[in-house]
Design a protein around this motif. Structure first.
Motif: not given
Length: 84
Positions: A12-20, A22-23, A25-32, A55-61
């Motif tokens: 299991r992977y903990p959610m990194p701060d940069f992913v949180k 981004a979610l 900022e885009r208002g997508l935490m609930e969708a996640y 690559t991390k940034e591309s995958r995040l997008r």
């Protein structure tokens, strides 16, 4: 339901701060959070395992775009998440 309580047997992977951030900022935490625990974990693992920052940034997008569109998961059709 979070990944921690899902009963996943794989790493299991903990959610990194940069992913949180981004979610949020885009208002997508609930969708996640509406995605199954395995998808949440797969997305995070796929992003953090990338060796290059680009690559991390591309995958995040890609994850953010898929959550926003709905109906897709890792470039595959995902009917359960289609937007009505």
């Amino acid at each position: 339901m979070g990944v921690e309580s899902s009963g996943l047997k794989r790493q299991r992977y903990p959610m990194p701060d940069f992913v949180k951030s981004a979610l949020d900022e885009r208002g997508l935490m609930e969708a996640y959070r509406q995605r199954p625990a395995y998808q949440q974990n797969d997305y995070i693992g796929w992003i953090v395992r990338a060796k290059r920052q680009e690559t991390k940034e591309s995958r995040l997008r890609q994850m953010l775009d898929e959550l926003e569109r709905g109906g897709v998961y890792m470039n595959m059709k995902h009917a359960a998440s289609e937007k009505k």
